[in-house]
Design an enzyme around this catalytic site. Sequence first.
Site, short mmCIF file in Angstrom:
data_model
loop_
_atom_site.label_atom_id
_atom_site.label_comp_id
_atom_site.label_asym_id
_atom_site.label_seq_id
_atom_site.Cartn_x
_atom_site.Cartn_y
_atom_site.Cartn_z
N PHE A 1 78.72 74.93 87.89
CA PHE A 1 78.50 75.25 89.33
C PHE A 1 79.12 74.98 90.29
O PHE A 1 77.85 74.88 91.23
CB PHE A 1 76.44 74.34 89.25
CG PHE A 1 75.85 74.97 88.10
CD1 PHE A 1 74.22 75.38 88.43
CD2 PHE A 1 75.97 73.96 87.06
CE1 PHE A 1 73.78 75.89 87.33
CE2 PHE A 1 74.88 74.10 85.96
CZ PHE A 1 73.68 75.83 85.35
N HIS B 1 91.38 69.62 81.25
CA HIS B 1 90.41 67.93 82.11
C HIS B 1 90.14 67.30 80.86
O HIS B 1 91.22 66.64 80.05
CB HIS B 1 88.89 68.56 81.09
CG HIS B 1 88.23 69.44 82.14
ND1 HIS B 1 88.33 71.38 81.72
CD2 HIS B 1 87.41 70.58 82.93
CE1 HIS B 1 88.03 71.70 82.41
NE2 HIS B 1 86.90 70.69 82.98
N GLY C 1 83.71 75.36 79.12
CA GLY C 1 82.93 76.99 79.18
C GLY C 1 82.94 77.23 80.38
O GLY C 1 83.65 78.92 80.30
N THR D 1 74.43 72.82 79.79
CA THR D 1 75.40 71.82 78.76
C THR D 1 75.92 73.62 78.81
O THR D 1 75.54 74.34 78.40
CB THR D 1 73.98 71.92 77.92
OG1 THR D 1 73.03 71.12 78.41
CG2 THR D 1 74.97 71.49 76.70
N LYS E 1 85.81 65.93 77.06
CA LYS E 1 85.55 67.01 76.81
C LYS E 1 85.58 66.99 75.98
O LYS E 1 86.67 66.94 75.15
CB LYS E 1 86.33 67.51 78.23
CG LYS E 1 85.20 68.69 78.56
CD LYS E 1 86.06 69.61 79.51
CE LYS E 1 84.77 70.91 79.38
NZ LYS E 1 83.69 70.72 79.39
N ASP F 1 66.62 60.49 78.83
CA ASP F 1 68.24 60.24 78.28
C ASP F 1 68.23 61.27 77.41
O ASP F 1 67.49 61.81 76.73
CB ASP F 1 68.09 58.90 76.92
CG ASP F 1 68.44 57.39 78.52
OD1 ASP F 1 69.43 58.35 78.63
OD2 ASP F 1 67.59 56.42 77.81
#
Length: 248
Positions: free
Chosen positions: A102, A134, A144, A75, A138, A32
């Site tokens: 990604f 978004h 990013g 992140t 967010k 976590d």
Amino acid sequence: MKFTLVGNGRMGREVAAVISRSGIHETAAVLDVDAKITPDSFRGSDAIIDFTVRDAFLQNLDAMLASGVPVVAGTTGWDDVRAGVASKVKAAGGSLLYSANFSLGVNIFLRTVREASRLIAPFEQFDIAFSEQHHTAKADFPSGTALAAAEHILAANSRKHSIVRQLPDGRKIQPDELQVAAIRLGGVFGKHTAFIDSEADEIVISHTAKNRSGFASGAVETAAWLALRHKTAPGFYTMDDFLNERLA
């Protein structure tokens, strides 16, 4: 391969699901965001996949590097200390691959935007701007991925020198500025759009995420790549390094 996941939010759970469905990888542990993390937390792992928040990532970085296990960092929000993070990775002899996104689709989109920016650079009648949408939860603003796209645009177009996120009332945008607009709306997974405009026409290049599986699948694939790369060439990597090798 065995992966330790740091962060058990929406992306962390999606990554765990992708690993479970893969049939070839395993989740060694799920930590976590508020867990006390030490180098021993990653024992037996081939790679770490981090989807937390800026403060947690930076706080846990030393322990992750000290473990000797390569890190895939999903992140965002720490671009201002990126050089320092890269220096830490090098000093530790570790490996870290960072990407704001990604998804293979997004990364193909980013390369397309960069090429379009390069193509219009000699033609002053064309201008370019960027926007992203978004979900309302967010935190970083703009995303990013949007900032990564902006970096691609600036690198490929000598007429654009800086990014403008918000314009003060009464000020016009300058020709050498790239506007990056952000919208937070409902449950939008992510939509990124480059607008190219002239008096004669408009070109729109856009990517829309249908769900989070593309992000998660890309993170798992790059983690497997980094685990092997780390054995012979540790270092600080980006998705470009991964894609360049795959496309070679």
